[in-house]
Design a protein around this motif. Structure first.
Motif, short mmCIF file in Angstrom:
data_model
loop_
_atom_site.label_atom_id
_atom_site.label_comp_id
_atom_site.label_asym_id
_atom_site.label_seq_id
_atom_site.Cartn_x
_atom_site.Cartn_y
_atom_site.Cartn_z
N ASN A 44 0.64 -1.40 0.05
CA ASN A 44 0.36 0.14 0.19
C ASN A 44 0.42 1.31 -0.02
O ASN A 44 1.80 1.23 1.03
CB ASN A 44 -0.45 -0.03 1.07
N PHE A 45 1.20 2.52 -0.87
CA PHE A 45 1.18 3.36 -0.93
C PHE A 45 0.60 3.86 -2.41
O PHE A 45 0.40 3.69 -3.32
CB PHE A 45 3.12 3.36 -1.06
N ALA A 46 0.84 5.25 -2.38
CA ALA A 46 0.28 6.30 -3.18
C ALA A 46 -0.97 6.39 -3.52
O ALA A 46 -1.61 6.29 -4.91
CB ALA A 46 0.93 6.45 -4.46
N ASN A 47 -1.63 6.07 -2.41
CA ASN A 47 -3.34 5.60 -2.23
C ASN A 47 -3.55 4.53 -3.09
O ASN A 47 -4.40 5.20 -3.88
CB ASN A 47 -3.57 7.22 -2.45
N GLN A 48 -2.67 3.77 -3.46
CA GLN A 48 -3.12 2.79 -4.04
C GLN A 48 -2.46 1.00 -3.31
O GLN A 48 -1.70 1.31 -2.96
CB GLN A 48 -2.64 2.72 -5.47
N SER A 49 -3.15 0.09 -4.34
CA SER A 49 -2.95 -1.23 -4.13
C SER A 49 -2.31 -1.47 -4.88
O SER A 49 -1.88 -1.64 -6.11
CB SER A 49 -3.95 -2.23 -3.77
N ILE A 50 -1.18 -1.92 -4.77
CA ILE A 50 0.13 -2.06 -5.65
C ILE A 50 0.40 -3.29 -5.14
O ILE A 50 1.00 -4.31 -4.59
CB ILE A 50 2.03 -1.39 -5.17
N PHE A 51 0.86 -4.85 -6.46
CA PHE A 51 1.30 -6.36 -6.52
C PHE A 51 2.03 -6.34 -6.92
O PHE A 51 2.43 -5.87 -7.93
CB PHE A 51 -0.12 -7.25 -7.01
#
Length: 139
Positions: A44-51
């Motif tokens: 979780n970072f930059a207001n997003q979920s990153i896989f």
């Protein structure tokens, strides 16, 4: 059609080593790890979920435009030129591979950076007006 897409919720990034990559994103970019197994890590970072998804060697999220220029698929935003310059210095100090701050002929300035697998990302000095309004950012 009355309903519309509201936001990008998740971005998938190919990586060759999930462990090394998630540690890089956490330590270098300040991401928060929310899940990890041997095939993926969810950040979780930059207001997003990153896989971060385990992929084959030499796979990246980059692409080439019609002129043969390698492009990034994600642009991160910061709040102004001072913030852009500060994060550029911070990334340089953390030995992240970064490009120079550029004037691309539109408002604001940009620079690119790369993760461990060569995934190329952009940083822009202009926050979107809707984001500013939603989070009450006045500067």
């Amino acid at each position: 059609m009355r309903e519309k897409l509201l936001r990008v919720g998740t971005t998938y990034i190919p990586v060759t080593n999930v462990e090394n990559s998630y540690e890089w994103y956490v330590n270098k970019l300040g991401a928060e790890l929310s899940y990890k197994d041997e095939d993926k890590a969810i950040l979780n970072f930059a207001n997003q979920s990153i896989f971060l998804v385990k992929s084959k060697e030499s796979q990246s999220s980059n692409f080439y435009d019609c002129y043969g220029t390698e492009r990034f698929s994600i642009t991160f935003e910061v709040n102004g030129l001072t913030a852009l310059e500060a994060i550029h210095r911070d990334f340089t100090d953390k030995e992240i591979r970064v490009g120079e701050i550029e004037n691309r002929g539109h408002s604001g300035r940009n620079f690119v950076f790369f993760d461990l697998d060569g995934n190329k990302f952009d940083v822009w000095s202009e926050l979107s007006p809707l984001f500013k309004e939603k989070y009450l950012i006045t500067q």
